[in-house]
Enzyme design. Structure first.
Site, PDB file in Angstrom:
ATOM      1  N   ASP A  30       0.857  -1.193   0.000  1.00  0.00           N
ATOM      2  CA  ASP A  30       0.000   0.000   0.000  1.00  0.00           C
ATOM      3  C   ASP A  30       0.894   1.244   0.000  1.00  0.00           C
ATOM      4  O   ASP A  30       1.833   1.339   0.803  1.00  0.00           O
ATOM      5  CB  ASP A  30      -0.874  -0.046   1.266  1.00  0.00           C
ATOM      6  CG  ASP A  30      -1.991   0.988   1.270  1.00  0.00           C
ATOM      7  OD1 ASP A  30      -2.406   1.415   0.180  1.00  0.00           O
ATOM      8  OD2 ASP A  30      -2.455   1.333   2.375  1.00  0.00           O
ATOM      9  N   HIS A  31       0.627   2.186  -0.893  1.00  0.00           N
ATOM     10  CA  HIS A  31       1.356   3.469  -0.952  1.00  0.00           C
ATOM     11  C   HIS A  31       2.872   3.332  -0.941  1.00  0.00           C
ATOM     12  O   HIS A  31       3.557   3.906  -0.067  1.00  0.00           O
ATOM     13  CB  HIS A  31       0.905   4.401   0.191  1.00  0.00           C
ATOM     14  CG  HIS A  31      -0.503   4.866   0.046  1.00  0.00           C
ATOM     15  ND1 HIS A  31      -0.886   5.850  -0.828  1.00  0.00           N
ATOM     16  CD2 HIS A  31      -1.640   4.432   0.639  1.00  0.00           C
ATOM     17  CE1 HIS A  31      -2.205   6.022  -0.764  1.00  0.00           C
ATOM     18  NE2 HIS A  31      -2.685   5.160   0.119  1.00  0.00           N
TER      19      HIS A  31
ATOM     20  N   GLU B 171      -1.383   6.037  -8.883  1.00  0.00           N
ATOM     21  CA  GLU B 171      -2.384   6.987  -8.364  1.00  0.00           C
ATOM     22  C   GLU B 171      -2.271   8.303  -9.113  1.00  0.00           C
ATOM     23  O   GLU B 171      -1.186   8.847  -9.278  1.00  0.00           O
ATOM     24  CB  GLU B 171      -2.187   7.243  -6.856  1.00  0.00           C
ATOM     25  CG  GLU B 171      -3.117   8.362  -6.363  1.00  0.00           C
ATOM     26  CD  GLU B 171      -3.348   8.393  -4.860  1.00  0.00           C
ATOM     27  OE1 GLU B 171      -3.289   7.329  -4.216  1.00  0.00           O
ATOM     28  OE2 GLU B 171      -3.594   9.495  -4.338  1.00  0.00           O
TER      29      GLU B 171
ATOM     30  N   HIS C   2      -7.748   9.594   3.815  1.00  0.00           N
ATOM     31  CA  HIS C   2      -7.440   8.553   4.806  1.00  0.00           C
ATOM     32  C   HIS C   2      -7.922   8.959   6.211  1.00  0.00           C
ATOM     33  O   HIS C   2      -8.025  10.145   6.507  1.00  0.00           O
ATOM     34  CB  HIS C   2      -5.924   8.303   4.868  1.00  0.00           C
ATOM     35  CG  HIS C   2      -5.383   7.656   3.633  1.00  0.00           C
ATOM     36  ND1 HIS C   2      -4.189   8.017   3.060  1.00  0.00           N
ATOM     37  CD2 HIS C   2      -5.866   6.657   2.860  1.00  0.00           C
ATOM     38  CE1 HIS C   2      -3.957   7.272   1.996  1.00  0.00           C
ATOM     39  NE2 HIS C   2      -4.965   6.441   1.843  1.00  0.00           N
TER      40      HIS C   2
ATOM     41  N   ILE D 144      -9.658  -0.241   2.702  1.00  0.00           N
ATOM     42  CA  ILE D 144     -10.283  -0.061   4.020  1.00  0.00           C
ATOM     43  C   ILE D 144      -9.271  -0.396   5.113  1.00  0.00           C
ATOM     44  O   ILE D 144      -8.780  -1.525   5.202  1.00  0.00           O
ATOM     45  CB  ILE D 144     -11.529  -0.977   4.156  1.00  0.00           C
ATOM     46  CG1 ILE D 144     -12.570  -0.611   3.084  1.00  0.00           C
ATOM     47  CG2 ILE D 144     -12.120  -0.883   5.557  1.00  0.00           C
ATOM     48  CD1 ILE D 144     -13.778  -1.538   3.033  1.00  0.00           C
ATOM     49  N   ASP D 145      -8.962   0.571   5.928  1.00  0.00           N
ATOM     50  CA  ASP D 145      -8.074   0.367   7.073  1.00  0.00           C
ATOM     51  C   ASP D 145      -8.734   0.878   8.358  1.00  0.00           C
ATOM     52  O   ASP D 145      -8.880   0.164   9.348  1.00  0.00           O
ATOM     53  CB  ASP D 145      -6.739   1.098   6.823  1.00  0.00           C
ATOM     54  CG  ASP D 145      -5.706   0.798   7.896  1.00  0.00           C
ATOM     55  OD1 ASP D 145      -6.008   0.038   8.835  1.00  0.00           O
ATOM     56  OD2 ASP D 145      -4.585   1.327   7.820  1.00  0.00           O
TER      57      ASP D 145
HETATM   58  P1  13P Z   1      -9.280   4.467   5.243  1.00  0.00           P
HETATM   59  O1  13P Z   1      -8.461   5.308   6.177  1.00  0.00           O
HETATM   60  O2  13P Z   1     -10.531   5.142   4.813  1.00  0.00           O
HETATM   61  O3  13P Z   1      -9.551   3.113   5.812  1.00  0.00           O
HETATM   62  O4  13P Z   1      -8.425   4.253   3.892  1.00  0.00           O
HETATM   63  C1  13P Z   1      -7.396   3.297   3.834  1.00  0.00           C
HETATM   64  C2  13P Z   1      -6.582   3.412   2.592  1.00  0.00           C
HETATM   65  O5  13P Z   1      -6.914   4.084   1.635  1.00  0.00           O
HETATM   66  C3  13P Z   1      -5.310   2.666   2.587  1.00  0.00           C
HETATM   67  O6  13P Z   1      -4.567   2.896   1.421  1.00  0.00           O
HETATM   68  O1  G3H Z   2      -2.362   4.786   3.866  1.00  0.00           O
HETATM   69  C1  G3H Z   2      -3.061   4.661   4.851  1.00  0.00           C
HETATM   70  C2  G3H Z   2      -3.303   3.379   5.512  1.00  0.00           C
HETATM   71  O2  G3H Z   2      -4.403   3.523   6.378  1.00  0.00           O
HETATM   72  C3  G3H Z   2      -2.071   2.847   6.226  1.00  0.00           C
HETATM   73  O3  G3H Z   2      -1.789   3.570   7.374  1.00  0.00           O
HETATM   74  O4  G3H Z   2       0.676   4.039   7.227  1.00  0.00           O
HETATM   75  O5  G3H Z   2      -0.557   4.103   9.429  1.00  0.00           O
HETATM   76  O6  G3H Z   2      -0.102   1.930   8.281  1.00  0.00           O
HETATM   77  P1  G3H Z   2      -0.356   3.412   8.121  1.00  0.00           P
HETATM   78 ZN    ZN Z   3      -4.683   4.820   0.626  1.00  0.00          ZN
END
Ligand code: 13P
Ligand code: G3H
Ligand code: ZN
Length: 359
Positions: free
Chosen positions: A83-84, A142, A198, A276-277
């Site tokens: 992710d990212h 993105e 986020h 979804i996190d």
């Molecule tokens: P939320 O913070 O809405 O759960 O988004 C998570 C997300 O986009 C992780 O890349």
């Molecule tokens: O990119 C956002 C996600 O919710 C991940 O969050 O970097 O705190 O693990 P994090």
């Molecule tokens: Zn994200």
């Protein structure tokens, strides 16, 4: 079962008109709870790890955890996704550690705070796609910066998010630029900006079209009907979880997330991956607080984890059902990454053929 690539999974989702939730994981309990829901629903699932998750758990632990989940649930296709990712090195090290998919987030510079210009984004995403595809891994790019149309700010409490005020041209993906971006980078999936951000504090009221720009998704899908769209910041911040937290001693100000029905609408407009996190965090910590409040003598961490995992499983199960993911796991035969690499090399997966035809 071998881990599935994002490309294969989203191609299947597009063919059968469903969306796949991508849940963030950092530890074993999250993995167990999410995959339990996937098994109950017969749903394929994307487990994604941020850079923060990788440094929290460690790459070896994350990989072995996800391999264990796959071994314990042999009929459930699981994609392990970065992710990212903030640069080529992050993405390449993820693949070396068993990830089958990476996100190169070139909307921001490497610091994940400073908005980047378009040429930088195209160049870095194309470079990651070339390298990842050579070994069969998938790439999400993105275009547009996540942030609130109400305030012009990225709302994340932590993790990735732009600093400073952003204007609407940065906060909404340009549909014409999206076509150019996909054709030039050859990314497999495109994360778009439509007013989500986020974290828990996305909207100060139930969102309408002014602050959640679903029409942008439709406009992009019209121009890129074969490209898999990704909605970040897609937690719904359910009221019952806000209440659980606040009734158990928490102090979360009232807030609003992305209504699940809007995500369902997005799926009908070509959204295939839904990130979804925050909801998962709230499901678990709500119960940590409740156990701590109801049973102040309790000190066995399992007594905190068990109700927390049950809440997370229920949340994920609901999303698998509502996004139409349920029922598809057993119909998917995973294509090995070596075979995916050959398909990329042959040009069969190029967006010029599969993704960007005029509608
Ligand atoms: P939320 O913070 O809405 O759960 O988004 C998570 C997300 O986009 C992780 O890349
Ligand atoms: O990119 C956002 C996600 O919710 C991940 O969050 O970097 O705190 O693990 P994090
Ligand atoms: Zn994200």
């Amino acid at each position: 079962m071998a881990l599935i690539t994002l490309r294969q999974l989203l191609d299947h989702a597009a063919e059968h008109d469903y969306g796949v939730p991508a849940f963030n994981i950092n530890n074993m309990e999250q993995g167990l709870a999410i995959v339990k829901a996937a098994a109950q629903a017969d749903a394929p699932v994307i487990l994604q790890a941020s850079r923060g998750a990788r440094s929290y758990a460690g790459d070896i632990m994350l990989r072995r955890m996800v391999e264990a989940l796959a071994e314990m649930n042999p009929t459930i296709p699981i994609c392990l996704h970065q992710d990212h990712g903030n640069n080529l090195a992050t993405c390449m090290s993820a693949i070396r550690h068993g990830f089958t998919s990476v996100m190169m987030d070139g909307s921001l510079h490497e610091d994940m705070k400073t908005p980047a210009d378009y040429d930088y984004n195209v160049a870095v995403t194309a470079k990651v796609a070339e390298a990842a595809h050579a070994v069969g891994a998938s790439v999400e790019g993105e275009l547009g910066v996540l942030g609130s149309l109400e305030t012009g700010e990225a709302a994340a409490e932590d993790g990735s998010g732009a600093e400073g005020k952003l204007d609407h041209s940065q906060l909404l993906t340009d549909p014409d630029q999206a076509v150019d971006f996909v054709l030039r980078t050859r990314c497999d999936a495109l994360a778009i900006a439509c007013g989500t951000s986020h974290g828990a504090y996305k909207f100060t009221r139930k969102p309408d079209g002014e602050i959640l720009a679903m029409h942008v998704i439709q406009a992009i899908h019209d121009r890129l009907p074969g490209t898999h769209l990704v909605m970040h910041g897609s937690s719904s911040v359910p009221q019952h979880l806000q209440d659980l937290i606040n009734e158990s001693g928490g102090e979360m100000p009232q807030t609003y997330g992305v209504p699940v029905e809007e995500i369902e609408r997005g799926i009908r407009m070509g959204v295939r991956k839904v990130n979804i996190d925050t909801d998962c965090r709230m499901a678990m910590t709500g119960h940590f607080r409740k156990v701590a409040r109801d049973r102040p003598d309790e000190f066995d961490p399992r007594k905190f984890m068990i109700p927390a995992m049950a809440e997370l499983t229920a949340l994920c199960r609901d999303r698998f059902e509502r996004f139409g993911t349920a029922g598809h796991a057993s119909t998917i035969r995973v294509i090995p990454m070596d075979e995916m690499a050959k398909r990329y090399a042959s040009g069969a997966l190029d967006p010029a053929i599969t993704g960007a035809k005029a509608a």
